[in-house]
Design a protein around this motif. Sequence first.
Motif, short mmCIF file in Angstrom:
data_model
loop_
_atom_site.label_atom_id
_atom_site.label_comp_id
_atom_site.label_asym_id
_atom_site.label_seq_id
_atom_site.Cartn_x
_atom_site.Cartn_y
_atom_site.Cartn_z
N THR B 309 -10.61 0.09 -4.18
CA THR B 309 -10.29 0.51 -2.62
C THR B 309 -10.79 1.79 -2.29
N GLY B 310 -11.55 2.88 -3.30
CA GLY B 310 -11.83 4.15 -3.20
C GLY B 310 -13.00 4.18 -1.72
N ASP B 311 -13.28 5.61 -1.93
CA ASP B 311 -14.34 5.83 -0.94
C ASP B 311 -15.56 6.42 -1.82
N LYS B 312 -16.63 5.90 -1.31
CA LYS B 312 -17.89 6.34 -2.05
C LYS B 312 -18.13 7.83 -1.65
N ILE B 313 -18.21 8.86 -2.76
CA ILE B 313 -18.59 10.28 -2.05
C ILE B 313 -19.91 10.60 -2.95
N ASP B 314 -20.42 11.57 -2.65
CA ASP B 314 -21.58 12.12 -3.57
C ASP B 314 -20.98 13.37 -4.45
N SER B 315 -21.99 13.54 -5.18
CA SER B 315 -21.64 14.58 -6.37
C SER B 315 -21.16 16.16 -5.83
N GLU B 316 -21.43 16.53 -4.48
CA GLU B 316 -21.09 17.44 -3.84
C GLU B 316 -19.72 17.17 -2.96
N GLY B 317 -19.20 15.94 -3.05
CA GLY B 317 -18.20 15.70 -2.13
C GLY B 317 -16.89 16.18 -2.52
N PHE B 318 -16.08 15.68 -1.87
CA PHE B 318 -14.62 16.14 -2.16
C PHE B 318 -13.47 15.00 -2.46
N VAL B 319 -12.55 15.11 -3.12
CA VAL B 319 -11.66 14.11 -3.57
C VAL B 319 -10.78 13.81 -2.49
N GLY B 320 -10.40 12.65 -1.89
CA GLY B 320 -9.60 12.22 -0.90
C GLY B 320 -8.17 12.62 -0.96
N PHE B 321 -7.51 12.71 -0.04
CA PHE B 321 -6.19 13.25 -0.12
C PHE B 321 -5.32 12.31 -0.88
N TYR B 322 -5.29 11.07 -0.61
CA TYR B 322 -4.57 10.02 -1.13
C TYR B 322 -4.96 9.43 -2.62
N HIS B 323 -5.78 10.13 -2.92
CA HIS B 323 -6.43 9.49 -4.31
C HIS B 323 -6.07 10.14 -5.58
N THR B 324 -5.65 9.40 -6.78
CA THR B 324 -5.18 9.93 -8.12
C THR B 324 -6.27 9.80 -8.91
N GLU B 325 -7.56 9.17 -8.67
CA GLU B 325 -8.53 9.31 -9.83
C GLU B 325 -9.85 9.37 -9.10
#
Lengths: 404, 453
Positions: B309-325
């Motif tokens: 269910t996660g969101d794809k991010i790039d290596s310069e991206g930021f972790v999502g507010f609701y995510h734990t991993e």
Amino acid sequence: MKALKDLIDNKLMPPFKEGGKLHKFWPIPDSLDTFAFVPGHVTKSGSHIRDGIDMKRTMFMVIVALIPCLLFGMYNVGYQHYMAMGVTATFGDMFLFGALKVLPLVIVSYGVGLGIEFIFCIVKSHAINEGFLVSGMLIPLCMPVDVPLWMVGVATAFAVVIGKEVFGGTGMNILNVALTARAFLFFAYPTEMSGNKVWINTAGDGKPVDGYTGETLLAKATTTPVSEFTDTAGNAYASVNASFMDAIYGFVPGSVGETSVIAILIGAGLLLWTGIGSWRIMLSAVAGGAVMGLIFNLVGPAYFPDNTFLALPWWYHLAIGGFMFGVVFMATDPVTASQTASGKYIYGFLIGFLAILIRTVNPAYPEGVMMAILFMNVMAPMIDHYVIEANIKRRMNRLKVKTA
Amino acid sequence: MSKTIKIRKGVDIKLVGEAEKAKSQINRPEIFAVKPTDFHNLTPKMVVREGDEVKAGTVLFHDKYNEAIKFTSPVSGEVVEIRRGEKRRILEVRILADKEPSAIDFGAGDPGSMSREQVVEKLLNSGLWTAIRQRPFSTIANPEDHPKSIFVSAVNTAPLGADLNFICQDHISELQAGLDAMARLCDGSIHFQVAADPEKSKAFQGLKNIQLNKVSGPHPAGNVGVQIHQLDPLNKGELIWYVTPSHLITIGRLFKEGKYNPACTLALVGSEVTEPKYFDTWYGAPVKPMIKGRLKDGDLRIISGNVLTGDKIDSEGFVGFYHTEVSVIPEGHEPQFFLTEGWLSPGLHKFSLSHSFPSWLMPGKKYRLNTNLNGEERAFVVTGEMEKVFPFDIYPMQLVKSIMMNDIDMMEKLGIYEVDSEDFALCEFVCTSKIEIQRIVRQGLDTIQKEFA
């Protein structure tokens, strides 16, 4: 493999790419490409990983499940021919004879069906679907061996165009495509699809033996008590058990792929093992057939003593005709069957029940599996509707309880 | 009255790269970001501009349609960039962090002795109200609503999901304070679900003010939607709020310290991570300090959240507010020859619920799955596969089809209020036709929300 991929990408595909001369025909090389290589398409949204299964593997498993029926069907065509002609032949002769009769049916079915599918893909500009891979094998297997090839072609064309594509293609059809082809021939050319002359090829090798009639066991059951059944050459069976075992092994006349219960059960085993075929439908259809046969066994002799078909033992019904073939390979078509778990029980049971009912009470034709499945194909959405309505009602009742 | 839920439908997808139960520290990053895209259906209205100085807890933007819902900076510093995408949609608000952190003091206090209004006000002002989401729709809860109950799932059954027991074990007092705050928001129960296995729920045993329920079974047993369906099913017109344990700890800290302290623990997992483990980090932190020097070579996909269910991010991206991993898996751009790796291969390295692959004969095997679709999108053909992984008294395929047809009446009847896209993640995973089911479900929820807005 890289060489093959390079060949496809650099030599085959360029004329079909956007701007190329043959661009509108792109589904043809694309089908070859996606057959040879699972595309490097990656997930874009939602689940980042996906199950290994896809439609190609699913359909191919069904084709593999049909192979025992196809191979036995080829052998049995030859076996029935030489038995009818009273000629002693080797296994190889029988198999070769059958293969030469059956393979053209397969080739015509696939040729016409896939040809039409490609035309639709080109016109609608979408990739080829895998649906016909199974239908193309089922069509020849549910035909009598002597059916003219042009009829198979016409029936396949009818089934693909009217039975499937007008509804939107694979996954959208209401009726089983293979049975649509069979039903088309059955109603359009009944003399080529029923009677006593179509099940065994008697061309060449002189004249059939004296006792030969060409009847299937089903046809015999309409006029003869089961204890008096004879084989293809007109020889009386030693016992009911002997004729029943012949039907189980498949050494009886019938459509190409329908005769051997053992071959069908091997296929059923694979479908159940892989989870591709619905055990609910298979189990309930056999139960439905058994129940209807049992009812006739109980009621028939008491009220209709002259009707030998009603007295045919219920377990015998399951082994002869197209019952098992229809139940395992046609009724379980996920597109045209019920889609809910509960619905599958009802759908399957009624197929078995109606198949035996139509078989025994229809005076014109001693088989009913095709009709039963097609009828239940039409009824499947209604079954699902009521199953889903029950689910909706439960949810509504929960709300009523809350607000009460 | 505690309850025990046993989930039978579902599947545990065993993947290589589970996090070792060890925490690492990372240096405080220079840049932090708050992403409006983390919040469903949010239309942000900026309060700050580029160049503005902010403290931890300063409002950056608020919901255009509900000004009370504020989004605050996790750190003090300067707003260096408001990154926009298509149609000037705000994607990120980036903050260059101060070397010496400072934070707005919202005032400490025991939530148990506060009124509902005071608790709500403190949460809204600090920006931590955004941690509270509602079902249906999985959007940020409306503070004016009164939910029938609040759900907290402290069991994470997702593939390579972070162990919430491990994350929370050193923060139980903050977690309790967070739960005490939740108790002021709702007259009903606070349903707190833990793993039935006592080893996996040791940290939560002493919590008060809650109904502690035990959950066992395969994924999606840990999904809050499944738990709501089993314990307190949603009907049309009803609301349930839900919060993650990690956010409860942050809320608890707010009441204990009076400040928005964005510290949190994340798991770095996946087959392409050299040492999968836990990291003490911050909300809004970039992923780079976590992954730097810890990933294998190759074409990789970095996912904020879990692989379903996660969101794809790039290596310069930021972790999502609701995510734990943060999960890292290989991309699957390479075409697969049909006999060796593709659709007709033995498939020893492929995981499938279909028994046409040998994975079902090797239940303990862990897989290195990539992002390849393993096929192409087709119309629905196979039936019954979704029901095996969907532990709801709902017909998943029929609901998805009703959404595709935009039949709102049918969506309602078939139970759309009880589900979220994450509940369909496994349905999407198993779908032979490779249909983007989560996207469709989200679309259906958005349609219903707009219809009744």
